[in-house]
Scaffold this motif. Structure first.
Motif, short mmCIF file in Angstrom:
data_model
loop_
_atom_site.label_atom_id
_atom_site.label_comp_id
_atom_site.label_asym_id
_atom_site.label_seq_id
_atom_site.Cartn_x
_atom_site.Cartn_y
_atom_site.Cartn_z
N VAL A 159 0.82 -1.20 0.00
CA VAL A 159 0.00 0.00 0.00
C VAL A 159 0.87 1.27 0.00
O VAL A 159 0.53 2.26 -0.65
N GLU A 160 2.00 1.21 0.68
CA GLU A 160 2.87 2.38 0.76
C GLU A 160 3.44 2.70 -0.65
O GLU A 160 3.42 3.83 -1.11
N LEU A 212 2.19 1.74 -3.51
CA LEU A 212 1.07 2.12 -4.37
C LEU A 212 0.76 3.61 -4.21
O LEU A 212 0.49 4.31 -5.19
N GLY A 213 0.88 4.09 -2.98
CA GLY A 213 0.66 5.51 -2.71
C GLY A 213 1.70 6.37 -3.42
O GLY A 213 1.39 7.43 -3.96
N ARG A 214 2.95 5.90 -3.44
CA ARG A 214 3.99 6.67 -4.12
C ARG A 214 3.74 6.71 -5.64
O ARG A 214 4.01 7.70 -6.29
N ALA A 270 0.77 6.62 -6.95
CA ALA A 270 -0.34 7.58 -7.09
C ALA A 270 0.23 9.01 -7.09
O ALA A 270 -0.19 9.85 -7.90
N ASP A 271 1.20 9.31 -6.21
CA ASP A 271 1.81 10.64 -6.17
C ASP A 271 2.46 10.98 -7.52
O ASP A 271 2.34 12.10 -8.02
N LEU A 290 -7.39 -0.21 -6.66
CA LEU A 290 -6.75 0.44 -5.51
C LEU A 290 -6.03 1.71 -5.95
O LEU A 290 -6.09 2.75 -5.27
N LEU A 291 -5.35 1.64 -7.10
CA LEU A 291 -4.61 2.82 -7.56
C LEU A 291 -5.57 3.97 -7.89
O LEU A 291 -5.31 5.13 -7.56
N ALA A 346 -6.63 5.55 -4.71
CA ALA A 346 -5.55 6.36 -4.14
C ALA A 346 -5.43 7.71 -4.86
O ALA A 346 -5.15 8.75 -4.23
N ALA A 377 -8.25 9.94 -3.86
CA ALA A 377 -8.01 10.44 -2.50
C ALA A 377 -7.08 11.64 -2.50
O ALA A 377 -7.05 12.42 -1.55
N ARG A 378 -6.29 11.79 -3.58
CA ARG A 378 -5.37 12.92 -3.70
C ARG A 378 -6.00 14.09 -4.45
O ARG A 378 -5.31 15.02 -4.87
#
Ligand code: ASP
Ligand code: MG
Length: 408
Positions: A31-32, A34-36, A38-39, A97-98, A101, A104-105
């Motif tokens: 998940v961590e 995947l968040g990067r 997304a960034d 999931l992506l 994410a 969410a941003r």
């Protein structure tokens, strides 16, 4: 340039640049990470691009699903159609999931399966080829200002069955979409920052290669280098789409470390790379009509052929096992006519004009003799010299060949 987030469809004159990005399994392993990812996608969108991001299954998900299939298949072969239904879910988990994410941003996005993106394939389950791409839904969503997230590695056949594109097939999804959308660029993110002159885990002094031609990368991919899928490179070459191979773990930057792959790479004259494929088998047949008997057996097995040589009483072939989930059953059939060995590796050096000079063959022979390596078979193509060795000496062979051809 139209306003970011505008809902008006862009006319050709105001069209934003289209960037297709592909993120491999290790880029979205948890998940961590995947968040990067997304960034990075959000940053690319906010820089004024239309973004289509193709994603692989998280980490080793595909291997895990295949292991489950083999378990329930008892000692038989899992049916390829069901394998496709199964493994295509890995990418669906990652895509949704992506997209969550990214939303969410604060950026609008939508995820699609390969079938929803109009990726039409033939009906060879588990190793299908893309026949055409009709990305209308993607184009509509980009025009609405949304980021589009695509499940890699899959499509739909003319019979409306879900298919998958062979291991590592998300690269092919990315490049074929880039071609169909006339994208400005195709960026492929993995855990390495481009292509090296050898696998740095095996050859510590391997060098980073800043650019190379499609031809060279394609030859490397066929020789087992796991940088970019060979079919993907073929699509890129045909459509003239440049590939930028980068690391997902590097900071977001305008001047990232990368390998650029394109038709003309003016500085690639000395680009050489050593690769090793362990996912191979060597087959030998002796006796009367050996070459024909071996070729007939291989024809039935439908395994990609990496090397073949044969004379009157003896023939030898090396085949790739990467997209052969039914290998145990195939092997049992082949063993009726051939001696089959899997404890071998296919080691190659790839580079411009490498096989057009006799001196290179002599250098290969000297390097192997020096390292005490006895090749079991040899083959070559215009850009490639390859040997088959016992898997126990595969690493030593790569180091010896790298010393002779890259650092020599
Ligand atoms: N998840 C698939 C595989 O592991 C496809 C890909 O990663 O490109 O082969
Ligand atoms: Mg993968």
């Amino acid at each position: 340039m139209s306003q970011l987030g505008s809902n008006a469809p862009s006319s050709p004159s105001t069209r934003r640049p289209i960037v297709v990005q592909k993120y491999g399994g290790s880029s979205v392993a948890d998940v961590e990470r995947l968040g990067r990812v997304a960034d990075r996608i959000v940053a690319t969108r906010r820089a004024g691009n239309d973004v289509v991001a193709v994603v692989s299954a998280m980490g080793k998900t595909t291997d895990g699903l295949l292991a489950l299939a083999r378990e329930v298949a008892l000692s038989g072969e899992p049916p390829r159609r069901e394998l496709d239904m199964l493994v295509s879910t890995g990418e669906r988990v990652a895509m949704s999931l992506l997209s969550i994410a990214i939303q969410a941003r604060g950026v609008e996005s939508i995820s699609f399966t390969g079938s929803q993106c109009g990726i039409i394939t033939n009906d060879r389950h588990f190793d299908a080829r893309i026949i055409e791409v009709r990305p209308h839904r993607i184009e509509d969503e980009l025009a609405r200002g949304r980021v589009v997230i695509v499940a890699g590695y899959q499509g739909v056949s003319y019979r409306r069955e879900i298919t998958t594109l062979g291991r590592g097939g998300s690269d092919t999804t990315a490049v074929s979409l880039a071609a169909a959308l006339s994208a400005d660029r195709c960026e492929i993110y993995s855990d390495v920052d481009g292509v090296y002159s050898a696998d740095p885990r095996v050859v510590p002094d391997a060098q980073h290669l800043p650019e190379m031609t499609f031809d060279m990368l394609q030859e490397m991919a066929h020789a087992g280098a796991k940088v970019v899928n060979a079919h993907a490179v073929e699509w890129a070459r045909r459509a003239g789409i440049a590939i930028f191979a980068r690391s997902t773990f590097d900071p977001i930057s305008d001047t990232p470390k990368e390998t650029v792959v394109r038709a003309n790479a003016p500085n690639d004259a000395f680009a050489r790379s050593v690769s090793c494929d362990r996912d191979v088998a060597m087959l030998e047949v002796r006796g009367e009509d050996a070459p024909n008997r071996l070729l007939a057996a291989l024809e039935g097995a439908a395994l990609p052929l990496l090397a073949f040589d044969g004379a009157a009483g003896h023939a030898r072939a090396v085949v790739s096992l990467i997209s052969a989930p039914d290998w145990p059953a195939t092997r049992a059939v082949l063993e009726h006519i051939a001696c089959v060995r899997c404890d071998v590796a296919f080691v190659s050096v790839v580079g411009p004009a490498i096989a057009s000079e006799p001196a290179h063959f002599m250098a290969l022979g000297r390097a192997l003799a020096l390292a005490d390596v006895v090749p079991l078979a040899q083959s070559f193509g215009p850009l490639r010299l390859s040997i088959v060795v016992d898997v126990k000496v595969a690493d030593a062979t790569q180091r010896a060949i790298h010393a002779a051809f890259v650092n020599g």
